[in-house]
Scaffold this motif. Structure first.
Motif, PDB file in Angstrom:
ATOM      1  N   LEU A  25       0.897  -1.221  -0.091  1.00 35.28           N
ATOM      2  CA  LEU A  25       0.149  -0.058  -0.166  1.00 35.28           C
ATOM      3  C   LEU A  25       0.870   1.345   0.079  1.00 35.28           C
ATOM      4  N   GLU A  26       1.973   1.179   0.889  1.00 35.19           N
ATOM      5  CA  GLU A  26       2.727   2.536   0.884  1.00 35.19           C
ATOM      6  C   GLU A  26       3.675   2.760  -0.359  1.00 35.19           C
ATOM      7  N   SER A  27       4.418   1.534  -0.899  1.00 36.93           N
ATOM      8  CA  SER A  27       4.952   1.838  -1.953  1.00 36.93           C
ATOM      9  C   SER A  27       4.667   1.802  -3.472  1.00 36.93           C
ATOM     10  N   ARG A  28       3.469   0.937  -3.630  1.00 37.24           N
ATOM     11  CA  ARG A  28       2.952   0.678  -5.021  1.00 37.24           C
ATOM     12  C   ARG A  28       1.766   1.436  -4.968  1.00 37.24           C
ATOM     13  N   LEU A  29       0.945   1.797  -4.091  1.00 38.94           N
ATOM     14  CA  LEU A  29      -0.370   2.715  -4.169  1.00 38.94           C
ATOM     15  C   LEU A  29       0.027   3.979  -3.547  1.00 38.94           C
ATOM     16  N   GLY A  30       0.870   4.249  -2.893  1.00 40.38           N
ATOM     17  CA  GLY A  30       1.423   5.610  -2.576  1.00 40.38           C
ATOM     18  C   GLY A  30       0.642   6.074  -1.259  1.00 40.38           C
ATOM     19  N   THR A  31       0.319   5.405  -0.463  1.00 44.01           N
ATOM     20  CA  THR A  31      -0.390   5.775   1.021  1.00 44.01           C
ATOM     21  C   THR A  31       0.727   6.214   2.024  1.00 44.01           C
ATOM     22  N   VAL A  32       0.373   6.772   2.930  1.00 41.85           N
ATOM     23  CA  VAL A  32       1.327   7.218   4.071  1.00 41.85           C
ATOM     24  C   VAL A  32       1.533   5.901   4.913  1.00 41.85           C
ATOM     25  N   GLU A  33       2.445   5.833   5.710  1.00 41.97           N
ATOM     26  CA  GLU A  33       2.710   4.862   6.620  1.00 41.97           C
ATOM     27  C   GLU A  33       1.370   4.139   7.216  1.00 41.97           C
ATOM     28  N   CYS A  34       1.342   2.898   7.166  1.00 39.53           N
ATOM     29  CA  CYS A  34       0.374   2.309   7.800  1.00 39.53           C
ATOM     30  C   CYS A  34       0.343   2.277   9.249  1.00 39.53           C
ATOM     31  N   VAL A  35      -0.595   2.149   9.973  1.00 37.83           N
ATOM     32  CA  VAL A  35      -0.324   2.204  11.573  1.00 37.83           C
ATOM     33  C   VAL A  35      -1.018   0.651  11.778  1.00 37.83           C
ATOM     34  N   LYS A  36       0.014   0.096  12.473  1.00 37.54           N
ATOM     35  CA  LYS A  36      -0.114  -1.633  12.560  1.00 37.54           C
ATOM     36  C   LYS A  36      -0.447  -1.930  14.228  1.00 37.54           C
TER      37      LYS A  36
END
Length: 181
Positions: A25-36
């Motif tokens: 999601l972060e690298s390919r879709l360009g989202t901000v960092e996911c909260v895990k």
């Protein structure tokens, strides 16, 4: 039933690798960092017997309270749309496990909709001859999943958020909008 689908808020995905899915999601879709959140558990609790009873965390799967129910979760927003990734860890989590495509970063599992009153939503579900495949209460979110895989190809999650949960989703949305025009 259409009243349950008025307030779309979430695309829910399942995965066998939470880090790979978040990275996708972060690298390919360009989202901000996911909260895990790792090892989120609702197992062992039971639904309230009456409205005066204290509210505790629980989950019921196929009509049976789960003694063990553990998932990893990654959350991120794209504007107002929340992207949730779930990795089943242990217990009664086949609802998620059965939908995974091994080796793929993520698989669409459910669409999530917000309601103001989960009890009212449950009455609508029952009046339409349906039952929750899974429902529960995290303490901040009351939720239920309708199995609509035969009709629509995915589950539908209905959620009632308390103020803290609503604020949490608002913060995810705000983070996704930083630097955007």
């Amino acid at each position: 039933m259409s009243d349950l689908f008025r307030n779309f808020m979430q695309l829910g995905y399942v995965t066998d690798d939470i880090d790979a899915a978040a990275s996708y999601l972060e690298s390919r879709l360009g989202t901000v960092e996911c909260v895990k959140h790792f090892k989120s558990s609702l197992g062992g609790g039971r639904p309230r017997a009456g409205v005066a009873d204290p509210r505790t965390a629980f989950v019921v799967v196929d009509g049976e309270p789960a003694d063990e129910w553990v998932i990893d979760v990654a959350l991120v927003n794209a504007g107002p749309t929340n992207l949730e990734i779930i990795r089943p860890v242990g217990g009664m989590v086949d609802l998620y496990r059965d939908a995974i495509r091994p080796g793929e970063p993520a698989t669409l599992h459910h669409l999530g909709f917000r309601v103001d009153d989960f009890d009212e939503a449950s009455a609508i579900v029952e009046a339409n001859g349906r039952t929750w495949k899974q429902f529960g209460d995290s303490g901040a979110i009351r939720f239920g999943y309708l199995d609509m895989t035969a009709e629509l190809g995915h589950f539908v999650e209905i959620m009632e958020l308390d103020e803290a949960a609503a604020q949490g989703f608002a913060q995810l949305e705000a983070a996704s909008n930083v630097g955007r025009g």
